[in-house]
Motif scaffolding. Structure first.
Motif, mmCIF file in Angstrom:
data_model
loop_
_atom_site.group_PDB
_atom_site.id
_atom_site.type_symbol
_atom_site.label_atom_id
_atom_site.label_comp_id
_atom_site.label_asym_id
_atom_site.label_seq_id
_atom_site.Cartn_x
_atom_site.Cartn_y
_atom_site.Cartn_z
ATOM 1 N N THR A 77 32.091 40.065 36.047
ATOM 2 C CA THR A 77 32.722 41.299 35.049
ATOM 3 C C THR A 77 33.830 40.556 34.275
ATOM 4 O OG1 THR A 77 33.735 42.371 36.356
ATOM 5 C CG2 THR A 77 31.701 43.199 35.537
ATOM 6 N N ALA A 78 34.583 39.871 35.263
ATOM 7 C CA ALA A 78 36.020 39.234 34.688
ATOM 8 C C ALA A 78 35.464 38.172 33.841
ATOM 9 C CB ALA A 78 36.661 38.899 36.042
ATOM 10 N N GLU A 79 34.577 37.410 34.303
ATOM 11 C CA GLU A 79 34.150 36.135 33.547
ATOM 12 C C GLU A 79 33.625 36.318 32.183
ATOM 13 O OE1 GLU A 79 34.299 34.948 37.822
ATOM 14 O OE2 GLU A 79 33.672 36.805 36.562
ATOM 15 N N ALA A 80 33.038 37.563 32.107
ATOM 16 C CA ALA A 80 32.277 38.093 31.036
ATOM 17 C C ALA A 80 33.450 38.713 29.822
ATOM 18 C CB ALA A 80 31.282 39.193 31.119
ATOM 19 N N GLU A 81 34.448 39.309 30.391
ATOM 20 C CA GLU A 81 35.455 39.737 29.595
ATOM 21 C C GLU A 81 36.530 38.684 29.168
ATOM 22 O OE1 GLU A 81 36.920 42.785 32.336
ATOM 23 O OE2 GLU A 81 36.332 44.353 30.771
ATOM 24 N N SER A 82 36.405 37.349 29.661
ATOM 25 C CA SER A 82 37.226 36.330 29.366
ATOM 26 C C SER A 82 36.734 35.820 28.072
ATOM 27 C CB SER A 82 37.358 35.559 30.566
ATOM 28 O OG SER A 82 36.254 34.815 30.722
ATOM 29 N N LEU A 83 35.480 36.012 27.579
ATOM 30 C CA LEU A 83 34.857 35.447 26.577
ATOM 31 C C LEU A 83 35.236 35.930 25.203
ATOM 32 C CD1 LEU A 83 30.945 35.221 27.789
ATOM 33 C CD2 LEU A 83 32.954 33.356 27.846
ATOM 34 N N GLU A 84 35.459 35.295 24.255
ATOM 35 C CA GLU A 84 35.894 35.645 22.903
ATOM 36 C C GLU A 84 34.835 36.777 22.301
ATOM 37 O OE1 GLU A 84 37.144 34.087 18.450
ATOM 38 O OE2 GLU A 84 36.396 32.512 19.907
ATOM 39 N N GLY A 85 35.519 37.779 21.945
ATOM 40 C CA GLY A 85 34.715 38.844 21.491
ATOM 41 C C GLY A 85 33.718 39.515 22.319
ATOM 42 N N VAL A 86 34.110 39.687 23.529
ATOM 43 C CA VAL A 86 33.283 40.243 24.550
ATOM 44 C C VAL A 86 34.032 41.404 25.269
ATOM 45 C CG1 VAL A 86 32.071 39.997 26.513
ATOM 46 C CG2 VAL A 86 31.689 38.361 24.621
ATOM 47 N N ALA A 87 33.271 42.589 25.360
ATOM 48 C CA ALA A 87 34.073 43.695 26.126
ATOM 49 C C ALA A 87 33.093 44.352 27.172
ATOM 50 C CB ALA A 87 34.765 44.827 25.264
ATOM 51 N N VAL A 88 33.446 44.576 28.281
ATOM 52 C CA VAL A 88 32.581 45.072 29.232
ATOM 53 C C VAL A 88 33.048 46.668 29.578
ATOM 54 C CG1 VAL A 88 31.547 44.911 31.494
ATOM 55 C CG2 VAL A 88 32.257 42.631 30.462
ATOM 56 N N LEU A 89 32.036 47.462 29.102
ATOM 57 C CA LEU A 89 32.386 48.904 29.402
ATOM 58 C C LEU A 89 31.604 49.550 30.214
ATOM 59 C CD1 LEU A 89 32.440 49.939 25.450
ATOM 60 C CD2 LEU A 89 34.247 49.221 26.956
ATOM 61 N N HIS A 90 32.114 50.300 31.391
ATOM 62 C CA HIS A 90 31.546 50.457 32.727
ATOM 63 C C HIS A 90 30.825 51.955 32.564
ATOM 64 C CE1 HIS A 90 33.468 47.739 35.562
ATOM 65 N NE2 HIS A 90 33.873 47.285 34.227
ATOM 66 N N ALA A 91 29.491 52.236 33.083
ATOM 67 C CA ALA A 91 29.082 53.504 33.123
ATOM 68 C C ALA A 91 28.876 53.852 34.518
ATOM 69 C CB ALA A 91 27.775 53.356 32.247
ATOM 70 N N GLY A 92 27.682 53.298 34.963
ATOM 71 C CA GLY A 92 27.525 53.748 36.427
ATOM 72 C C GLY A 92 28.112 52.567 37.554
#
Length: 752
Positions: free
Chosen positions: A357-372
């Motif tokens: 998840t940290a690697e994904a959020e480091s990408l430009e224009g990407v956000a990781v939203l949590h649900a479960g």
């Protein structure tokens, strides 16, 4: 301000993120939140569905606003408890949340507000469900009437699967709403309301099925994107001559009437009204209402919202939205892809460790939203629900937003993870097109009826389907066709049959041809007597030959014009109670089948499809359409009845009564329209067996009515449930009765 967000999922994470961007919001906290929310704000271990616990937390924490995310806390009355504690709450009361908590209630509200939606019935047992699916035809749409977290709907071509879902709902103590299937692409539109005023957000499209190409079972949603470029050309001109776009159409025809009806009932709606819509061949139709932000559309929509969210929601909660609120949006697009646990939606596996998840959020224009998500004993991020994450991508184009979302997905993994790979793929490929027949101006002046159950719309060369009635389809000339530019419609009679305001699932073979040919014969008789009609030509496409006619597109009069020469039916029922029919005093001592001293004009209201026409007085008609037109309608109706009654008598047939419809042609001439003097609009009795005081053997669908009201059918016409399928012998007897009527009246045999 200090804001408490109630709920545990991805929608709530999106709300938290948007609130944190608002400079006026000093503190955001959540209850109960999830692992992703907890990484950004303080979370409280509180049962979100416990009104007392949530309101106590709101008071103890000194919150200025409570935002309630999920549907279950709203239905449980959490918003009511918070307001009673003196704190503004964004979310409807439990009474207003019934718009989502009960689909039957939502249908009731839509009917009262005249909101366009799918035809539906509310059933509580398997027999009712069987009758409803028979009536509506495939694809079958079965909805759990209560809350089901977005997964209580089954849409299937498989009748057994549809009934199994209904039975599962019954077994759990619930009921179901069974609907007609709506064609066309789906759109989600959120509308914020303070109970009196509203403001719409940006339309989005989500993807309900678990697998690519919309395969597999329904889920809570597997991805979404916004805005929708393919809606850009969806416009219409209103009665004042003002062009309005898709959003304004929905506001005017769906959201505003619904919110007004809720206020009228004393349950004003404060919060977000989720309008789930289908852009059908007959215009915009409501699929469902939700009483909260949708998930996963919220993750994409709020990512683009530039207007500060905290003040916006507070204004809604305090009645301060105002009548002309506008919103600001960031340029570009947003798309999200939901990553789900193994075995979702049936029995999702929990406890798998999530990485990346940290690697994904480091990408430009990407956000990781949590649900479960949750944290295990070692502090590792793990799966704790079915839909685990929503990865949001933003970009200057839809393609860039989708590409970034999937780039983020590729960085994240856990055992058994699943996601769709085709979010927004059809939009990117240009495969979502709104052809002319899906534009809002496709409805003709002749009919605005909703599509009846089980209707089949044929593709006809040179014509574009416009709308459907109970027993017919209407088409407009296609661009470039021989009739293009002429104000005409193609009226195609089906074999469907209606009774007691229901379209039955059992058609009557050849009914469309028989009644069309009889109607055309009557138009010839009327024309010979100087009475104008709307038929222009019978040169129609071969596929509908014999059961279609090209007619002038009239401006219809909103009234049913009924002439009675004999006492029976609803007139008899009123006479027995009051000695009158629509206010006209009749002689004493009349009985069923009695001939009246002279024919009488007894108008009725023209109800929407699925509703019942109501007899009205001449004075009421005059109030509705104007005194001069009411007189003209009475004179024209009685003139046609007297002429037709004489023709019928010569054929050995009694014309007991008949129902006519009129409209104005472009030159302003009052013109008889629709079908005329057929067994579906008139009561014909054989003269040789007529005897007052006894039930008359009508040349009409009496076999159908008799069977439906018999003990054998097991149907209660007051139950609100769909009628059962007709036995074959009733179908055959009704068909023969129609043929008998044609032969008796015209003196010729109809060769089929």
């Amino acid at each position: 301000m200090k804001v408490l967000v109630v709920g545990p999922g991805g929608r709530e994470h999106a709300i938290v993120r948007a609130l944190l961007r608002d400079a006026a919001v000093t503190t955001v906290e959540a209850a109960p939140g999830n692992a992703g929310i907890a990484a950004q704000v303080r979370c409280h271990r509180v049962d979100a569905q416990d009104p007392a616990a949530v309101s106590a937390l709101a008071v103890a924490g000194g919150f200025d606003l409570v935002v309630i995310g999920p549907e279950a806390p709203l239905a449980a009355g959490v918003a009511d408890a918070v307001r009673e504690a003196g704190i503004p709450a964004f979310g409807p009361s439990a009474a207003a949340a019934r718009l989502e908590a009960s689909k039957a209630f939502a249908k009731e509200i839509m009917a009262a507000a005249q909101v366009p939606t799918a035809g539906a019935v509310h059933v509580s047992d398997l027999a009712g469900a069987q009758a409803a699916v028979e009536r509506f035809g495939a694809p079958y749409v079965i909805k759990d009437d209560g809350l089901a977290a977005g997964k209580g709907v089954v849409v299937t071509e498989d009748r057994a699967e549809a009934l199994a879902h209904a039975q599962a709902c019954f077994a759990a103590g619930g009921t179901v709403v069974i609907e007609e299937f709506l064609d066309g692409p789906e759109v989600s539109l959120f509308v914020l309301s303070d109970g009196a005023n509203l403001v719409p957000l940006s339309p989005a499209q989500d993807f309900k099925r678990i697998f690519n190409d919309d395969a597999g079972p329904n889920t809570g949603g597997m991805g979404a994107y916004t805005p929708l470029d393919w809606l850009t050309g969806y416009t219409e001109t209103d009665a004042a001559g003002t062009e309005r776009d898709f959003v304004q159409i929905v506001v005017d025809t769906v959201a505003a009437p619904t919110l007004a009806e809720m206020s009228r009932r004393g349950t004003p709606f404060v919060g977000v009204l989720y309008c789930g819509l289908a852009v059908t061949s007959r215009g915009v139709r409501v699929i469902e209402f939700n009483a909260r932000f949708g998930d996963p559309e919220t993750q994409a929509v709020l990512e683009r919202l530039a207007t500060p969210l905290g003040q916006l929601l507070l204004d809604c909660s305090t009645g301060s939205l105002g009548p002309a609120r506008t919103l600001e949006w960031a340029q570009g697009y947003a798309a999200d892809v939901v990553m789900a646990a193994e075995n979702y939606p049936e029995s999702p596996r929990r406890g798998d460790v999530i990485t990346g998840t940290a690697e994904a959020e480091s990408l430009e224009g990407v956000a990781v939203l949590h649900a479960g998500t949750a944290a295990d004993g070692q502090g590792r991020l793990t799966t704790s629900g079915g839909r685990v994450l929503a990865v949001v991508g933003t970009g200057v184009s839809l393609a860039e937003a989708v590409e970034r979302a999937y780039a983020g997905v590729q960085e994240i993994s856990w055992p058994g993870e699943q996601h769709r790979t085709d979010i927004a793929a059809k939009a990117l490929a240009g495969e979502i097109r709104l052809s002319p027949e899906t534009r809002p101006d496709a409805d003709t002046q002749v009919s605005g009826d909703a599509q009846p159950r089980g209707a089949t719309v044929e593709e006809l060369p040179g014509w574009v389907h416009a709308s459907s009635g109970k027993v017919r389809e209407l088409y407009r000339p296609a661009p470039g066709s021989p009739w293009d530019g002429q104000d005409v419609v193609l009226m195609v009679a089906s074999d469907r049959i209606s009774a007691y305001d229901h379209v039955l699932g059992s058609p009557i073979p050849d009914k469309g041809i028989i009644l069309t040919q009889l109607s055309l014969w009557w138009f010839d008789q009327l024309e010979a007597a100087g009475i104008s009609h709307h038929v222009v030509s019978v040169e129609v496409p071969e596929a509908v030959a014999g059961r279609a006619m090209i007619c002038r597109n009239l401006q219809m009069v909103e009234a049913e014009c009924i002439a009675r020469g004999y006492l029976t039916g609803s007139g008899l029922a009123e006479y027995r109670e009051s000695g009158t029919v629509t206010g006209l005093v009749l002689p004493e001592g009349l009985t069923d089948g009695s001939q009246l001293p002279e024919p009488i004009f007894t108008p009725s209201s023209k109800a929407a499809q699925g509703d019942h026409d109501e007899n009205i007085s001449f004075e009421t008609l005059a109030e509705n359409v104007g005194a001069e037109l009411a007189v003209r309608l009475r004179e024209a109706t009685l003139r046609i009845y007297v002429l037709a009654e004489e023709i019928c008598r010569d054929a050995g047939v009694i014309l007991a009564d008949t129902k006519l419809e009129f409209g104005f042609d472009p030159a302003g001439a009052l013109t008889v329209a629709d079908e005329v003097l057929t067994p579906d609009s008139s009561r014909f009795w054989p003269a040789e067996s007529w005897a007052p005081g006894a039930a008359q053997p009508s040349f009409d669908k009496q076999f159908v009515r008799d069977w439906l009201t018999s003990a054998e059918s097991g149907w209660d016409r007051n139950s609100g449930q769909a009628p059962p399928a007709l036995p074959q012998e009733v179908v055959e007897a009704t068909r023969q009765r129609y043929l008998d009527a044609y032969q008796r009246l015209t003196g010729t045999e109809l060769l089929l």
